[in-house]
Design an enzyme around this catalytic site. Structure first.
Site, short mmCIF file in Angstrom:
data_model
loop_
_atom_site.label_atom_id
_atom_site.label_comp_id
_atom_site.label_asym_id
_atom_site.label_seq_id
_atom_site.Cartn_x
_atom_site.Cartn_y
_atom_site.Cartn_z
CG ASP A 157 -0.18 0.22 2.55
OD1 ASP A 157 1.06 0.29 2.54
OD2 ASP A 157 -0.86 0.33 3.58
CG ASP A 171 1.47 3.23 4.67
OD1 ASP A 171 0.39 2.77 5.02
OD2 ASP A 171 2.41 2.51 4.25
CG ASP A 184 -3.31 2.61 5.24
OD1 ASP A 184 -4.49 2.39 4.89
OD2 ASP A 184 -2.55 1.71 5.66
P1 ATP Z 1 4.16 -2.45 3.04
O1 ATP Z 1 5.14 -2.10 2.02
O2 ATP Z 1 3.79 -3.90 3.00
O3 ATP Z 1 2.97 -1.56 3.05
P2 ATP Z 1 4.71 -1.15 5.52
O4 ATP Z 1 5.87 -1.21 6.44
O5 ATP Z 1 4.42 0.17 4.88
O6 ATP Z 1 4.92 -2.27 4.43
P3 ATP Z 1 2.04 -1.04 6.64
O7 ATP Z 1 1.15 -2.18 7.03
O8 ATP Z 1 1.56 -0.15 5.58
O9 ATP Z 1 3.46 -1.70 6.31
O10 ATP Z 1 2.30 -0.24 7.97
C1 ATP Z 1 3.07 0.96 7.98
C2 ATP Z 1 3.31 1.40 9.38
O11 ATP Z 1 2.10 1.76 10.00
C3 ATP Z 1 3.93 0.31 10.26
O12 ATP Z 1 5.00 0.87 10.94
C4 ATP Z 1 2.86 -0.05 11.24
O13 ATP Z 1 3.42 -0.31 12.50
C5 ATP Z 1 2.01 1.19 11.28
N1 ATP Z 1 0.63 0.83 11.54
C6 ATP Z 1 -0.15 0.02 10.80
N2 ATP Z 1 -1.36 -0.12 11.35
C7 ATP Z 1 -1.35 0.63 12.47
C8 ATP Z 1 -2.30 0.92 13.49
N3 ATP Z 1 -3.50 0.38 13.47
N4 ATP Z 1 -1.93 1.75 14.47
C9 ATP Z 1 -0.71 2.29 14.50
N5 ATP Z 1 0.22 2.06 13.58
C10 ATP Z 1 -0.08 1.24 12.59
MN MN Z 2 2.64 0.44 3.79
MN MN Z 3 -0.48 0.86 5.56
#
Ligand code: ATP
Ligand code: MN
Ligand code: MN
Length: 378
Positions: A204, A206, A302
């Site tokens: 995703d 963020d 997100d």
């Molecule tokens: P990817 O490339 O798979 O998206 P990512 O590290 O960006 O990997 P994400 O699941 O998008 O993974 O999460 C990004 C960050 O947001 C992570 O550090 C995670 O701890 C934080 N995070 C995700 N969900 C929550 C939540 N509900 N509350 C607080 N922090 C969150």
């Molecule tokens: Mn992510």
């Molecule tokens: Mn995310």
């Protein structure tokens, strides 16, 4: 003894937040195997086992050389009996029988496929599997009651399960910047998550949004969402007040402005137009070849809005990796009698909240060397 002297022995600190974990990994065969077992444990509601495998994999990620011999692992932290057995199996036989049988198992395959639907967690997938549903066709045939997120997830299944490139993330970033500039000039957008850590693809995209003047960010998320919706960019969105505080083991509601923390989970419609405008794809015009070809893709996005006073904590908390975050909180609690969340850092000894305007300050409060985002890929 001569033999042993030739084997390189590694030394690694025990918390992932004490280590520099880049994307360069000399042990992908081993870490992929352990990550798969972690994923299987997480999907089976065995969180503790999942964390143990993630910690073991993270230790192997920082080793400067490929592991060739079990003796190299002597004295390394976080390598439990089970993980060591898996590693030994791979070093001796080229593969781990447990990993291979997990990969082949109908249950694991079904859990993967079903949780690949946005909005479907391990619990729901497990219930469906017990009802005899193992794939998307069986799911569609059984006409289950789906919520709005799950309907969007099913509709855009292939797109959402296709990795997002950095170029696509940047193109979406430009749209989010435009939306934010339109509804609140001066507000700032920061790319967070995996892309901030330098990953070249992700599941995703963020973003963290704030305004340099405290309070100006109040009510911002609905405005951004309305703008994006009016321009046709959103296939799905759900805006929530952050439930992180209520659900996680962070400090209990330190101050009232916590309530302002807002999040939006969305499915974004990214068309070739935006990619082109972002200068990512070569200019091309619609042609006969495009007949029937979809000129856009769905991407999970997100959005998080934070007040400037909490920005450093939100930035640190949302940059990840998930294991790095978990280890930071464990370090804070176990080694420093502090409590860290995406909102604040509480010092249990001084009984006070520690302020910070940068990630560097937070690491300093925690007594840790600063680790930049590109080295948080634990
Ligand atoms: P990817 O490339 O798979 O998206 P990512 O590290 O960006 O990997 P994400 O699941 O998008 O993974 O999460 C990004 C960050 O947001 C992570 O550090 C995670 O701890 C934080 N995070 C995700 N969900 C929550 C939540 N509900 N509350 C607080 N922090 C969150
Ligand atoms: Mn992510
Ligand atoms: Mn995310």
């Amino acid at each position: 003894p001569t033999n042993e002297a030739e084997v390189e022995v590694f030394s690694v600190p025990s918390y992932a937040c004490q280590r520099r974990t880049t994307l360069e990994n000399r042990n992908t065969v081993l870490t992929d195997a352990l990550s798969l077992l972690a994923e299987n444990a997480e999907l089976s509601a065995e969180e503790g086992r999942g964390v143990a495998f993630r910690r073991a994999a993270a230790v192997l990620k920082v080793l400067p050389e490929p592991v060739t011999d079990m003796t190299q692992l002597r004295g390394l932290p976080c390598l439990g009996e089970h993980s060591l057995r898996v590693i030994k199996d791979i070093l001796e036989n080229g593969a781990s029988s447990e990993v291979e049988s997990t990969k082949q198992s109908e249950r694991f395959k079904a859990l993967k496929v079903l949780t690949g639907i946005f909005g479907v967690g391990a619990k729901t997938a497990d219930r469906w599997i017990r009802e005899g549903i193992h794939d998307l066709q069986q799911l569609k045939d059984s006409r289950p009651t789906l919520n709005r997120a799950q309907r969007a997830g099913l509709e855009h299944y292939d797109d959402i399960n296709q990795p997002v490139s950095k170029a696509e993330a940047d193109a979406i970033g430009q749209v989010v910047e435009e939306a934010v500039a339109a509804v609140l000039p001066g507000a700032q957008v920061t790319l967070i998550g995996g892309f901030r850590r330098g990953k070249l693809s992700g599941h995703d995209v963020d973003f963290l949004i704030t305004h340099p003047e405290e309070g100006r960010e109040v009510g911002l998320m609905p405005k951004i969402v309305s703008w994006l919706e009016s321009q046709g960019f959103l296939l799905y969105q759900k805006t929530t007040r952050n439930s992180y505080l209520e659900s996680e083991d962070g400090p209990a509601r330190p101050c009232s402005n916590m309530d302002r923390f807002e999040r939006c989970f969305s499915v974004f419609k990214l068309s070739e137009d935006e990619k082109r405008r972002a200068g990512q794809t070569q200019s091309r015009h619609a042609s006969a070849e495009d007949g029937g070809r979809k000129l856009w893709r769905a991407v999970r996005v997100d959005l998080v809005v934070s007040p400037i006073s909490q920005f450093a904590f939100a930035l640190l908390g949302w940059t990840g990796s998930k294991l790095f975050e978990r280890e930071l909180r464990r370090w804070a609690g176990h080694e420093k009698t502090m409590s860290l969340s995406s909102h604040a850092l509480y010092d249990g000894t001084q009984r006070t909240y520690l302020r910070a305007t940068s990630e560097e300050e937070i690491f300093a409060h925690l007594g840790l060397d600063y680790i930049p985002p590109s080295e948080r890929n634990a």
